[in-house]
Motif scaffolding. Sequence first.
Motif, short mmCIF file in Angstrom:
data_model
loop_
_atom_site.label_atom_id
_atom_site.label_comp_id
_atom_site.label_asym_id
_atom_site.label_seq_id
_atom_site.Cartn_x
_atom_site.Cartn_y
_atom_site.Cartn_z
N GLY A 110 -7.92 -5.35 5.64
CA GLY A 110 -7.11 -5.30 4.24
C GLY A 110 -5.92 -4.40 4.37
O GLY A 110 -5.98 -3.96 5.56
N ALA A 111 -5.17 -4.53 3.21
CA ALA A 111 -4.06 -3.48 3.21
C ALA A 111 -2.92 -4.40 4.32
O ALA A 111 -2.24 -3.39 4.85
N TYR A 112 -2.81 -5.43 3.92
CA TYR A 112 -1.87 -6.13 4.86
C TYR A 112 -0.47 -6.82 4.40
O TYR A 112 0.36 -7.53 4.97
N GLU A 113 -0.49 -6.94 3.04
CA GLU A 113 0.39 -7.62 2.15
C GLU A 113 1.28 -6.24 1.67
O GLU A 113 0.97 -5.46 0.97
N PRO A 114 2.72 -6.64 1.75
CA PRO A 114 3.61 -7.62 2.43
C PRO A 114 3.24 -7.36 4.00
O PRO A 114 3.69 -6.39 4.35
N GLU A 115 3.35 -8.74 4.76
CA GLU A 115 3.10 -8.54 6.18
C GLU A 115 4.49 -8.22 6.99
O GLU A 115 4.10 -7.62 7.94
N TRP A 116 5.51 -8.52 6.02
CA TRP A 116 6.66 -8.03 7.04
C TRP A 116 6.71 -6.44 7.05
O TRP A 116 7.16 -5.60 7.96
N PHE A 117 6.12 -5.70 6.22
CA PHE A 117 6.02 -4.42 6.13
C PHE A 117 4.71 -3.72 6.77
O PHE A 117 4.78 -2.71 7.59
N MET A 118 3.73 -4.37 6.51
CA MET A 118 2.27 -3.91 6.99
C MET A 118 1.88 -4.15 8.26
O MET A 118 0.99 -3.62 9.04
N LEU A 142 -3.95 0.23 -1.10
CA LEU A 142 -3.07 0.77 -0.20
C LEU A 142 -1.81 -0.16 -0.09
O LEU A 142 -0.70 0.27 0.24
N ALA A 143 -2.00 -1.38 -0.32
CA ALA A 143 -1.13 -2.48 -0.22
C ALA A 143 -1.17 -3.40 -1.45
O ALA A 143 -1.75 -3.23 -2.38
N ASP A 144 -0.56 -4.48 -1.29
CA ASP A 144 -0.55 -5.45 -2.40
C ASP A 144 -1.76 -6.41 -2.30
O ASP A 144 -1.73 -7.14 -3.43
N ASP A 145 -2.30 -6.87 -1.55
CA ASP A 145 -3.58 -7.60 -1.25
C ASP A 145 -4.79 -6.97 -2.14
O ASP A 145 -4.80 -5.80 -2.21
N THR A 146 -5.49 -7.74 -2.66
CA THR A 146 -6.95 -7.31 -3.23
C THR A 146 -8.06 -7.45 -2.53
O THR A 146 -8.12 -8.32 -1.30
N GLY A 147 -9.09 -6.83 -2.55
CA GLY A 147 -10.31 -7.13 -1.83
C GLY A 147 -10.76 -8.54 -1.85
O GLY A 147 -11.02 -9.07 -0.75
N PRO A 148 -11.09 -9.03 -2.98
CA PRO A 148 -11.18 -10.69 -2.99
C PRO A 148 -10.48 -11.48 -2.17
O PRO A 148 -10.86 -12.33 -1.42
N GLU A 149 -9.06 -11.28 -2.22
CA GLU A 149 -8.30 -11.85 -1.49
C GLU A 149 -8.48 -11.99 0.18
O GLU A 149 -8.29 -12.88 0.89
#
Length: 304
Positions: free
Chosen positions: A227-235, A267-274
């Motif tokens: 997790g904590a990968y979105e946005p991927e260009w940043f993370m 920590l980023a824009d993704d959620t746990g379920p995502e």
Amino acid sequence: MMKRYANLDDVSNKKSFIDMKKWNKERRSKVKDLTVNIEQSPDKKMAELLENKTQTSYTWIGHSTFLIQLNGLNILTDPVWALRMGFQKRLTEPGLAIEQLPYIDVVVISHGHYDHLDFPSIRKIKGNPHFFVPTGLKRLFQKKGYQNVTDLNWWESVEHKGISIDFVPAQHWTRRSLTDMNTSHWGGFVFRSGDETHYFVGDTGYFSGFKQIGERFEIDTVYMPIGAYEPEWFMKDSHINPEDSVKAFLELGAKEFVPMHYGAYRLADDTGPEAQERLIQEWDPLQLPKEQLKILLLGETMFK
């Protein structure tokens, strides 16, 4: 001058003020459902964990915190029970209260970021654990009053009460104040006991080190961030996405994949379920054995 540490492939994780503004603008435009979260296990093995001295087990507390029982030792990884991280409230309760844990023998810290190194949590740990930390962090622990501390460089190994503990590379960075960026290292830990090998990855982007680690160790269970990968260009330099975590798992040649580093803090824009859904969507088309993927509920224990 203080030593500054770098990544294996010389990947820099530094982001500019313009990058931060761009991310904040993107975040404001996204609508995320934060009401659906990772669930608590309905069957927590607290009595068994307190009594267990012989069987290998692992319990997901949340985020990157696990209780691993190996060779009669109780090991905690990145122990963080904090109910807030910065301005954000924790999204899910820890799977077990810190007061419910057995006496702890070993604590490993992957790096100095606050969601992995939380001294208020550490002060509540029962027992007199030995701390294993990346090189550069020992001084901070001693300043806080902890003396049973061993710091390790990448690829260093120590023996401790019947298990081997190896510190291995990760692709990340660290900072706890305005002036201490990368003045301590970051990495993962490999625990070896008899014919069992467990690899706690820590916090990382996808990098060439997974192949090197897989060549050095025959890994049974890997605790892998997703997790904590979105946005991927940043993370992407710092946080591996679910698809690349499966790629890393295959390069490691491990037998079990236990996902972590998702669902507790925003920590980023993704959620746990995502993150969980993307992991399954990558796993199933590859026809990987379902029994190798151990997706845990919070507080769930697996005995081996």
